[in-house]
Design an enzyme around this catalytic site. Sequence first.
Site, short mmCIF file in Angstrom:
data_model
loop_
_atom_site.label_atom_id
_atom_site.label_comp_id
_atom_site.label_asym_id
_atom_site.label_seq_id
_atom_site.Cartn_x
_atom_site.Cartn_y
_atom_site.Cartn_z
N ARG A 254 60.74 -12.77 74.15
CA ARG A 254 61.85 -12.93 75.10
C ARG A 254 63.18 -13.07 74.37
O ARG A 254 64.19 -12.51 74.77
CB ARG A 254 61.62 -14.16 75.98
CG ARG A 254 60.55 -13.98 77.05
CD ARG A 254 60.06 -15.32 77.58
NE ARG A 254 61.15 -16.17 78.02
CZ ARG A 254 61.08 -17.51 78.05
NH1 ARG A 254 59.98 -18.13 77.65
NH2 ARG A 254 62.10 -18.21 78.47
N SER B 132 56.67 -21.52 80.48
CA SER B 132 56.66 -21.89 79.06
C SER B 132 56.54 -23.40 78.90
O SER B 132 55.68 -23.90 78.16
CB SER B 132 57.94 -21.38 78.39
OG SER B 132 58.04 -21.84 77.07
#
Length: 434
Positions: A168, A183
Amino acid sequence: MNILRIIEKKRDRQELTKEEIEFFIKGYVKEEIADYQAAALVMAIYLNGMTKEETTNLTMAMANSGEILDLSRLGEIIVDKHSTGGVGDKVSICLLPLVASLGVPVAKMSGRGLGFTGGTVDKLKSIPGYKTEVDINTFIENVENIGISIISQTMNLAPADKKLYALRDSISCVGSIPLIASSIMSKKIASGADKIVLDVTVGHGAFMKNIQYAKILANEMIEIGKLANRETVAILTNMNEPLGYAVGNNLEVIEAVKFLRGEMPEDLKEVVIELGAYMIKLAGLGNNVEENKTKMLENIANGKAFEKLLQMVEHQGGDSAYLKDLDKLPKAKYVEPLVASKDGFIYEINAEDVGKIACEMGAGRIKKEDDIDYTVGIKLCKKVCDKVLKGETLAYIYANDIEKLQNAKISLQNIIKIDKNEIKKEETIFGICE
């Protein structure tokens, strides 16, 4: 099942099934799915979002991608605390011994700092002898024996999250709320938490720059918690200016020790006491939040909270003499004051900019492999809204390199902004999401 079909579905704004998400995570961890394919799916998620069910399934798939810490032998409710990051954030070192002194078992795996946000592990490692790398049995035994242990992440927890986060970051897809939420929560679930208290920081020195997006993130994580059977509470806290006065590893340890001895900066006190009151509540040791706050302040006043910190440090090889006599801690070679150039009121101390200065002096890491200088940093003498007089000390800069010191001094002079007009003080606690 086919990764191309999964990418197409998310590209076309269709909902992914639990099985499709698990297929992707397992394949990516095993390197059966290529980075460019994972990048395509992540970009589609970034652009099109995820439903709450998708986000929860992603969270659980990442949590189950590696080891799961089993804390069942402790036989109690384990409440974990997580901060989304900030500057001057020594909350864990203040908070966790405090709640442990009130009977909340603390089994905490913490991270290292990267960039302008500091890490609890680095701060604890500035205490001579303190071992953050201990085996899991010793970790659990310490919690059994004294009620608390804080270590670095030694297990292979949520490896899918590590891979996805790096991906990312490399494709400018960090700022996706479903991806941020999954996350954070995947790591908390993998680390054995039964219940979770989140410190969602908001402002210049936080990932979430405004309250609107912070609330969306907080509620997303709470929903994940519900669907994953983990009760979760989120406290929205102000990170426009650094928390407390100290920024830098052993400077923050000193401030945390003084806090547990009763010398409490008001903003740090509000954050610690609010988070702790909810940790006690979720642990089943007190439903009345205000009464919990009173208990916490009592255990600071009677010395039990500080004694718990000393116990933790001693059980992990640290020399508690350095905490009993803070003058013994190693010091930076240069300590120089920064003085006000005019009279007025402080209207801004941008937390991110302060964190970056401390990082450039060596208090943080630009790259993961960078070494930390535990003695450097900044100690503010003033906060936003404080009145200052020309020539009055605004801060002290701690450095081991004269050039870095001079650069820091120039930068900090521009960051601490003074105006003739007084401004209204912001709230420290912006809200609570349950």
